[in-house]
Design a protein around this motif. Sequence first.
Motif, short mmCIF file in Angstrom:
data_model
loop_
_atom_site.label_atom_id
_atom_site.label_comp_id
_atom_site.label_asym_id
_atom_site.label_seq_id
_atom_site.Cartn_x
_atom_site.Cartn_y
_atom_site.Cartn_z
N TRP A 169 27.89 3.07 -12.91
CA TRP A 169 26.71 2.87 -12.09
C TRP A 169 26.53 1.38 -11.77
O TRP A 169 26.26 1.01 -10.63
CB TRP A 169 25.47 3.42 -12.79
N LEU A 170 26.72 0.53 -12.78
CA LEU A 170 26.53 -0.90 -12.58
C LEU A 170 27.54 -1.46 -11.59
O LEU A 170 27.19 -2.25 -10.71
CB LEU A 170 26.61 -1.64 -13.91
N SER A 171 28.79 -1.06 -11.71
CA SER A 171 29.80 -1.57 -10.78
C SER A 171 29.55 -1.08 -9.35
O SER A 171 29.86 -1.79 -8.39
CB SER A 171 31.21 -1.18 -11.24
N GLU A 172 28.98 0.10 -9.19
CA GLU A 172 28.64 0.60 -7.86
C GLU A 172 27.40 -0.10 -7.30
O GLU A 172 27.30 -0.35 -6.10
CB GLU A 172 28.38 2.10 -7.90
N SER A 173 26.46 -0.41 -8.17
CA SER A 173 25.19 -1.00 -7.74
C SER A 173 25.31 -2.49 -7.46
O SER A 173 24.58 -3.02 -6.62
CB SER A 173 24.12 -0.79 -8.80
N LYS A 179 28.08 -4.82 -6.51
CA LYS A 179 29.45 -5.07 -6.09
C LYS A 179 29.74 -6.56 -5.92
O LYS A 179 30.87 -6.99 -6.09
CB LYS A 179 29.76 -4.32 -4.80
N GLU A 180 28.72 -7.35 -5.61
CA GLU A 180 28.91 -8.79 -5.46
C GLU A 180 28.75 -9.46 -6.82
O GLU A 180 27.88 -9.11 -7.60
CB GLU A 180 27.88 -9.37 -4.48
N GLU A 181 29.59 -10.43 -7.09
CA GLU A 181 29.61 -11.12 -8.39
C GLU A 181 28.26 -11.76 -8.72
O GLU A 181 27.79 -11.68 -9.86
CB GLU A 181 30.72 -12.17 -8.41
N ASP A 182 27.62 -12.39 -7.75
CA ASP A 182 26.32 -13.03 -7.99
C ASP A 182 25.26 -12.01 -8.37
O ASP A 182 24.45 -12.24 -9.26
CB ASP A 182 25.85 -13.81 -6.76
N LYS A 183 25.26 -10.89 -7.67
CA LYS A 183 24.29 -9.84 -7.95
C LYS A 183 24.50 -9.26 -9.35
O LYS A 183 23.55 -9.03 -10.08
CB LYS A 183 24.39 -8.73 -6.90
N LEU A 184 25.76 -9.06 -9.73
CA LEU A 184 26.09 -8.56 -11.06
C LEU A 184 25.65 -9.54 -12.14
O LEU A 184 25.03 -9.15 -13.13
CB LEU A 184 27.58 -8.29 -11.16
N LYS A 185 25.93 -10.80 -11.93
CA LYS A 185 25.54 -11.84 -12.89
C LYS A 185 24.02 -11.88 -13.06
O LYS A 185 23.51 -11.93 -14.18
CB LYS A 185 26.06 -13.20 -12.43
N ASP A 186 23.28 -11.85 -11.96
CA ASP A 186 21.82 -11.85 -12.01
C ASP A 186 21.28 -10.62 -12.73
O ASP A 186 20.36 -10.72 -13.54
CB ASP A 186 21.22 -11.92 -10.60
N TYR A 187 21.86 -9.47 -12.44
CA TYR A 187 21.42 -8.23 -13.08
C TYR A 187 21.63 -8.30 -14.59
O TYR A 187 20.75 -7.96 -15.37
CB TYR A 187 22.15 -7.02 -12.49
N LYS A 188 22.80 -8.76 -14.99
CA LYS A 188 23.11 -8.84 -16.42
C LYS A 188 22.17 -9.81 -17.12
O LYS A 188 21.71 -9.54 -18.23
CB LYS A 188 24.57 -9.26 -16.63
N GLN A 189 21.89 -10.92 -16.49
CA GLN A 189 20.99 -11.90 -17.09
C GLN A 189 19.57 -11.34 -17.19
O GLN A 189 18.94 -11.44 -18.23
CB GLN A 189 21.00 -13.19 -16.28
N LYS A 190 19.10 -10.75 -16.14
CA LYS A 190 17.73 -10.21 -16.10
C LYS A 190 17.53 -9.09 -17.12
O LYS A 190 16.47 -8.97 -17.72
CB LYS A 190 17.44 -9.67 -14.70
N HIS A 191 18.57 -8.28 -17.35
CA HIS A 191 18.44 -7.11 -18.23
C HIS A 191 19.15 -7.27 -19.57
O HIS A 191 19.36 -6.29 -20.27
CB HIS A 191 18.96 -5.87 -17.49
#
Length: 74
Positions: free
Chosen positions: A24-28, A30-42
Amino acid sequence: YIGNLQLLEETSNKEKKDKEFDKWLSESCKEEDKLKDYKQKHYIPNVDISFENFEQFFKEREKLIKESLKKSLI
């Protein structure tokens, strides 16, 4: 357990449904910046997030959450 908590907005919750978190995370995010922000926020640690590695993920995430709480409370 604190390491297993995550609040999802209604849209995200509907999108996730019964998908495994790593897929789900890899689908949601897809951009590296968005993934990094999501991981940091959560408080998602930089470990394998597949279900097979849940125990390590859980322990590392719990550490991140506790560290953040300590900083906020001190």
